[in-house]
Design a protein around this motif. Structure first.
Motif, PDB file in Angstrom:
ATOM      1  N   TYR A 108      30.371 -29.420 -23.550  1.00 42.41           N
ATOM      2  CA  TYR A 108      29.831 -30.600 -22.847  1.00 42.41           C
ATOM      3  C   TYR A 108      28.786 -31.362 -23.665  1.00 42.41           C
ATOM      4  O   TYR A 108      27.916 -32.007 -23.103  1.00 42.41           O
ATOM      5  CB  TYR A 108      29.242 -30.194 -21.491  1.00 42.41           C
ATOM      6  N   GLY A 109      28.855 -31.268 -24.984  1.00 43.73           N
ATOM      7  CA  GLY A 109      27.939 -32.017 -25.826  1.00 43.73           C
ATOM      8  C   GLY A 109      26.586 -31.371 -26.049  1.00 43.73           C
ATOM      9  O   GLY A 109      25.709 -31.966 -26.682  1.00 43.73           O
ATOM     10  N   PHE A 110      26.410 -30.165 -25.528  1.00 44.15           N
ATOM     11  CA  PHE A 110      25.149 -29.462 -25.717  1.00 44.15           C
ATOM     12  C   PHE A 110      25.091 -28.788 -27.083  1.00 44.15           C
ATOM     13  O   PHE A 110      26.111 -28.394 -27.644  1.00 44.15           O
ATOM     14  CB  PHE A 110      24.946 -28.402 -24.629  1.00 44.15           C
ATOM     15  N   GLU A 111      23.892 -28.636 -27.577  1.00 41.32           N
ATOM     16  CA  GLU A 111      23.638 -27.897 -28.801  1.00 41.32           C
ATOM     17  C   GLU A 111      22.305 -27.183 -28.679  1.00 41.32           C
ATOM     18  O   GLU A 111      21.502 -27.495 -27.797  1.00 41.32           O
ATOM     19  CB  GLU A 111      23.635 -28.825 -30.021  1.00 41.32           C
ATOM     20  N   ALA A 112      22.102 -26.200 -29.521  1.00 43.68           N
ATOM     21  CA  ALA A 112      20.843 -25.466 -29.499  1.00 43.68           C
ATOM     22  C   ALA A 112      20.460 -25.113 -30.924  1.00 43.68           C
ATOM     23  O   ALA A 112      21.315 -24.879 -31.778  1.00 43.68           O
ATOM     24  CB  ALA A 112      20.968 -24.197 -28.651  1.00 43.68           C
ATOM     25  N   GLU A 113      19.165 -25.081 -31.154  1.00 43.09           N
ATOM     26  CA  GLU A 113      18.665 -24.789 -32.492  1.00 43.09           C
ATOM     27  C   GLU A 113      17.904 -23.481 -32.502  1.00 43.09           C
ATOM     28  O   GLU A 113      16.920 -23.309 -31.769  1.00 43.09           O
ATOM     29  CB  GLU A 113      17.770 -25.917 -32.997  1.00 43.09           C
ATOM     30  N   PHE A 114      18.363 -22.572 -33.325  1.00 45.63           N
ATOM     31  CA  PHE A 114      17.702 -21.282 -33.488  1.00 45.63           C
ATOM     32  C   PHE A 114      16.584 -21.427 -34.502  1.00 45.63           C
ATOM     33  O   PHE A 114      16.796 -21.912 -35.613  1.00 45.63           O
ATOM     34  CB  PHE A 114      18.713 -20.242 -33.968  1.00 45.63           C
ATOM     35  N   ASN A 115      15.383 -21.031 -34.117  1.00 50.38           N
ATOM     36  CA  ASN A 115      14.237 -21.091 -35.010  1.00 50.38           C
ATOM     37  C   ASN A 115      13.599 -19.711 -35.042  1.00 50.38           C
ATOM     38  O   ASN A 115      12.898 -19.305 -34.109  1.00 50.38           O
ATOM     39  CB  ASN A 115      13.232 -22.143 -34.523  1.00 50.38           C
ATOM     40  N   LYS A 116      13.853 -18.991 -36.127  1.00 54.61           N
ATOM     41  CA  LYS A 116      13.400 -17.611 -36.192  1.00 54.61           C
ATOM     42  C   LYS A 116      11.886 -17.501 -36.254  1.00 54.61           C
ATOM     43  O   LYS A 116      11.283 -16.631 -35.624  1.00 54.61           O
ATOM     44  CB  LYS A 116      14.020 -16.911 -37.410  1.00 54.61           C
ATOM     45  N   SER A 117      11.251 -18.397 -36.986  1.00 61.69           N
ATOM     46  CA  SER A 117       9.794 -18.303 -37.143  1.00 61.69           C
ATOM     47  C   SER A 117       9.067 -18.574 -35.832  1.00 61.69           C
ATOM     48  O   SER A 117       8.011 -18.009 -35.570  1.00 61.69           O
ATOM     49  CB  SER A 117       9.318 -19.274 -38.224  1.00 61.69           C
ATOM     50  N   GLN A 118       9.646 -19.430 -35.017  1.00 59.35           N
ATOM     51  CA  GLN A 118       9.040 -19.733 -33.720  1.00 59.35           C
ATOM     52  C   GLN A 118       9.686 -18.936 -32.587  1.00 59.35           C
ATOM     53  O   GLN A 118       9.320 -19.130 -31.430  1.00 59.35           O
ATOM     54  CB  GLN A 118       9.150 -21.236 -33.434  1.00 59.35           C
ATOM     55  N   ALA A 146      15.878 -39.193 -17.581  1.00 59.34           N
ATOM     56  CA  ALA A 146      16.717 -40.306 -17.151  1.00 59.34           C
ATOM     57  C   ALA A 146      18.070 -40.245 -17.852  1.00 59.34           C
ATOM     58  O   ALA A 146      18.171 -39.814 -19.013  1.00 59.34           O
ATOM     59  CB  ALA A 146      16.027 -41.632 -17.463  1.00 59.34           C
ATOM     60  N   GLU A 147      19.088 -40.673 -17.127  1.00 58.98           N
ATOM     61  CA  GLU A 147      20.434 -40.685 -17.701  1.00 58.98           C
ATOM     62  C   GLU A 147      20.447 -41.505 -18.979  1.00 58.98           C
ATOM     63  O   GLU A 147      19.878 -42.593 -19.042  1.00 58.98           O
ATOM     64  CB  GLU A 147      21.433 -41.249 -16.693  1.00 58.98           C
ATOM     65  N   GLY A 148      21.111 -40.970 -20.007  1.00 58.18           N
ATOM     66  CA  GLY A 148      21.185 -41.661 -21.285  1.00 58.18           C
ATOM     67  C   GLY A 148      20.112 -41.242 -22.272  1.00 58.18           C
ATOM     68  O   GLY A 148      20.253 -41.474 -23.485  1.00 58.18           O
ATOM     69  N   ASN A 149      19.049 -40.626 -21.766  1.00 56.76           N
ATOM     70  CA  ASN A 149      17.983 -40.166 -22.656  1.00 56.76           C
ATOM     71  C   ASN A 149      18.291 -38.766 -23.188  1.00 56.76           C
ATOM     72  O   ASN A 149      19.043 -38.012 -22.563  1.00 56.76           O
ATOM     73  CB  ASN A 149      16.649 -40.130 -21.904  1.00 56.76           C
ATOM     74  N   PRO A 150      17.684 -38.421 -24.322  1.00 55.62           N
ATOM     75  CA  PRO A 150      17.894 -37.052 -24.827  1.00 55.62           C
ATOM     76  C   PRO A 150      17.163 -36.041 -23.945  1.00 55.62           C
ATOM     77  O   PRO A 150      16.149 -36.357 -23.323  1.00 55.62           O
ATOM     78  CB  PRO A 150      17.277 -37.103 -26.231  1.00 55.62           C
ATOM     79  N   LEU A 151      17.706 -34.830 -23.900  1.00 50.86           N
ATOM     80  CA  LEU A 151      17.066 -33.781 -23.107  1.00 50.86           C
ATOM     81  C   LEU A 151      16.841 -32.534 -23.962  1.00 50.86           C
ATOM     82  O   LEU A 151      17.589 -32.259 -24.912  1.00 50.86           O
ATOM     83  CB  LEU A 151      17.903 -33.430 -21.876  1.00 50.86           C
ATOM     84  N   THR A 152      15.794 -31.815 -23.622  1.00 50.25           N
ATOM     85  CA  THR A 152      15.500 -30.526 -24.249  1.00 50.25           C
ATOM     86  C   THR A 152      15.090 -29.543 -23.166  1.00 50.25           C
ATOM     87  O   THR A 152      14.232 -29.868 -22.345  1.00 50.25           O
ATOM     88  CB  THR A 152      14.360 -30.639 -25.284  1.00 50.25           C
ATOM     89  N   SER A 209      12.444 -19.285 -31.108  1.00 47.38           N
ATOM     90  CA  SER A 209      12.875 -20.212 -30.072  1.00 47.38           C
ATOM     91  C   SER A 209      14.359 -20.520 -30.199  1.00 47.38           C
ATOM     92  O   SER A 209      14.964 -20.361 -31.263  1.00 47.38           O
ATOM     93  CB  SER A 209      12.064 -21.509 -30.147  1.00 47.38           C
ATOM     94  N   PHE A 210      14.919 -20.981 -29.096  1.00 44.02           N
ATOM     95  CA  PHE A 210      16.339 -21.348 -29.054  1.00 44.02           C
ATOM     96  C   PHE A 210      16.469 -22.443 -28.003  1.00 44.02           C
ATOM     97  O   PHE A 210      17.043 -22.262 -26.943  1.00 44.02           O
ATOM     98  CB  PHE A 210      17.182 -20.121 -28.707  1.00 44.02           C
ATOM     99  N   HIS A 211      15.937 -23.609 -28.301  1.00 41.25           N
ATOM    100  CA  HIS A 211      15.907 -24.705 -27.337  1.00 41.25           C
ATOM    101  C   HIS A 211      17.270 -25.383 -27.204  1.00 41.25           C
ATOM    102  O   HIS A 211      17.964 -25.622 -28.208  1.00 41.25           O
ATOM    103  CB  HIS A 211      14.877 -25.762 -27.751  1.00 41.25           C
ATOM    104  N   LEU A 212      17.614 -25.700 -25.985  1.00 44.61           N
ATOM    105  CA  LEU A 212      18.880 -26.379 -25.683  1.00 44.61           C
ATOM    106  C   LEU A 212      18.643 -27.883 -25.718  1.00 44.61           C
ATOM    107  O   LEU A 212      17.645 -28.371 -25.165  1.00 44.61           O
ATOM    108  CB  LEU A 212      19.370 -25.955 -24.296  1.00 44.61           C
ATOM    109  N   LYS A 213      19.589 -28.603 -26.318  1.00 45.55           N
ATOM    110  CA  LYS A 213      19.410 -30.045 -26.458  1.00 45.55           C
ATOM    111  C   LYS A 213      20.716 -30.780 -26.188  1.00 45.55           C
ATOM    112  O   LYS A 213      21.807 -30.223 -26.333  1.00 45.55           O
ATOM    113  CB  LYS A 213      18.916 -30.382 -27.874  1.00 45.55           C
TER     114      LYS A 213
END
Lengths: 116, 116
Positions: free
Chosen positions: B61-71, B14-20, B73-77
């Motif tokens: 556009y306000g996006f960020e991503a977190e690099f997690n080497k152990s997992q 939903a608009e306004g909610n966080p996304l991953t 993963s590189f999820h977009l948020k």
């Protein structure tokens, strides 16, 4: 970011004809350009890597005689689909990188090819 | 060989909610990781990349991503989704240790749908 253009954006052709797609880096010199193909609702599949002044490197399963790639300058690469058939209908996207180990690839807007 | 997995075909928020938007990768060496967004019948637009350094990467556009080497993963948020964020998102990887191959390997894409 850097700008990459593609021309034409859309082309419809008859089966058996050849179609040329141009990819240009507008504000930087691209030592390498990449050509991808994207089917509906699918990811991008690399077709070939185009290096300025040398022969392109094709991915396995891509016919180099059918998909001719020329990279004559640091700002222009062309993809020619020779003797196109309906199964060649797809969305073709190019990308360009300025080089270096940490380069970002910038993508063109894509060319929609429809072969009748 | 390098590969990227985007486990979700579609994400609804939903608009306004966080996304991953999730992404996991596999490379033999250290990865370069990228997120691109694609709007209908358009090429890919670069959002952000991870090369080295801070695991939290901020992009367009306000996006960020977190690099997690152990997992691996590189999820977009994004903290607050907009309807205009609705598009197709691709995660891509390049093996930092791959001196010959500079092309990106893409995930299958995740369609983000933001409801008003």
């Amino acid at each position: 970011g850097a700008v990459v253009s593609q021309h034409p954006s859309r082309v419809i052709c008859k089966s058996g004809t050849s179609v040329k797609i141009e990819c240009r880096s507008l504000d930087f010199q691209a030592t390498t350009m990449f050509w991808y193909r994207q089917f509906p609702k699918q990811s991008l599949m690399l077709m070939a890597t185009s290096n300025e002044g040398s022969k392109a490197t094709y991915e396995q399963g891509v016919e180099k005689d059918k998909f001719l790639i020329n990279h004559a300058s640091l700002t222009l690469s062309t993809l020619t689909v020779t003797s196109a058939h309906p199964e060649d209908s797809s969305f073709y996207i190019c990308s360009a990188g300025a080089g270096g180990a940490q380069e970002t690839q910038y993508f063109g807007p894509g060319t929609r090819l429809l072969v009748l | 060989a390098q590969s990227v997995a985007q486990p979700e075909d579609q994400v609804n928020v939903a608009e306004g909610n966080p996304l991953t938007v999730k992404c996991t990768y596999s490379v033999s060496g250290n990865p370069y990781l990228f997120w691109y967004v694609q709007y209908p019948n358009r090429g890919l637009q670069f959002l952000l990349k991870y090369i080295t350094g801070d695991n939290l990467v901020k992009g367009s556009y306000g996006f960020e991503a977190e690099f997690n080497k152990s997992q691996t993963s590189f999820h977009l948020k994004k903290p607050s989704a907009l309807v205009s964020d609705s598009a197709l998102y691709f995660c891509a990887v390049r093996d930092m240790g791959s001196t010959g191959r500079r092309a990106l390997t893409f995930g299958s894409g995740t369609r983000l749908q933001v409801q008003p």
